[in-house]
Design an enzyme around this catalytic site. Structure first.
Site, short mmCIF file in Angstrom:
data_model
loop_
_atom_site.label_atom_id
_atom_site.label_comp_id
_atom_site.label_asym_id
_atom_site.label_seq_id
_atom_site.Cartn_x
_atom_site.Cartn_y
_atom_site.Cartn_z
N ARG A 88 12.66 67.83 -25.83
CA ARG A 88 11.35 67.51 -25.25
C ARG A 88 11.51 66.59 -24.04
NH1 ARG A 88 8.98 71.44 -26.04
NH2 ARG A 88 8.19 71.79 -28.09
N GLU A 91 12.78 68.63 -21.33
CA GLU A 91 11.69 69.45 -20.81
C GLU A 91 10.76 68.62 -19.91
OE1 GLU A 91 8.35 72.49 -22.60
OE2 GLU A 91 8.77 70.66 -23.74
N SER A 114 18.62 53.24 -9.88
CA SER A 114 19.91 52.89 -10.47
C SER A 114 19.91 53.15 -11.97
CB SER A 114 20.22 51.41 -10.21
OG SER A 114 21.41 51.04 -10.87
#
Length: 147
Positions: A88, A91, A114
């Protein structure tokens, strides 16, 4: 020398056997739960004073100290993850990554966030419709330089 993977396996066994949470361990070590968990999973290292505390809290053998202090090889599977939670997040980055990039560039200019001068927080937010997961990434902006 104990490998990072062997150390991680041992830490997970000890954590469960002692009934400790990551927050418990981190509190004893004196660092954030996110960073301590990452170090215990082999993706970061601990400085000697924190390694000593981790070894004591988890009742680890002496050779574990050198392994937790060793610089890690920060690699991960390059395939699409199959664990549902990790997938997830993957995604979300696939869907919203270009949006985040555009908004960061609009706000800061051309550069990156960073991952060295960086903190990560995972928190719970109470919500009547179901508790929410709050993930906060906080990294220093590093502009690209021209030469």
């Amino acid at each position: 020398m104990m490998t990072k993977q062997a150390l991680t396996d041992l830490i997970l066994e000890k954590k469960d056997a002692l009934g400790l949470s990551w927050a418990d361990i981190a509190s004893g070590v004196g660092l954030s739960p996110t960073f301590v968990t990452s170090a215990c999973l082999g993706m970061n290292s601990l400085k000697p004073e924190f390694a000593d505390k981790l070894v004591a809290i988890l009742e680890l053998p002496a050779e574990a100290k050198a392994a937790i202090e060793a610089c890690p090889m920060k690699t991960w599977e390059q395939t699409v993850p199959t664990d549902p939670l990790i997938y997830r997040i993957y995604e979300v980055m696939g869907v919203y990554g270009p949006t985040i990039k555009e908004l960061v560039h609009e706000e800061f200019g051309d550069g990156i966030m960073s991952a060295i001068d960086f903190t990560l927080g995972v928190d719970r937010e109470a919500n009547p419709a179901g508790d929410r997961v709050v993930i906060t990434m906080n990294g220093k902006f590093l502009p690209y330089k021209s030469w």
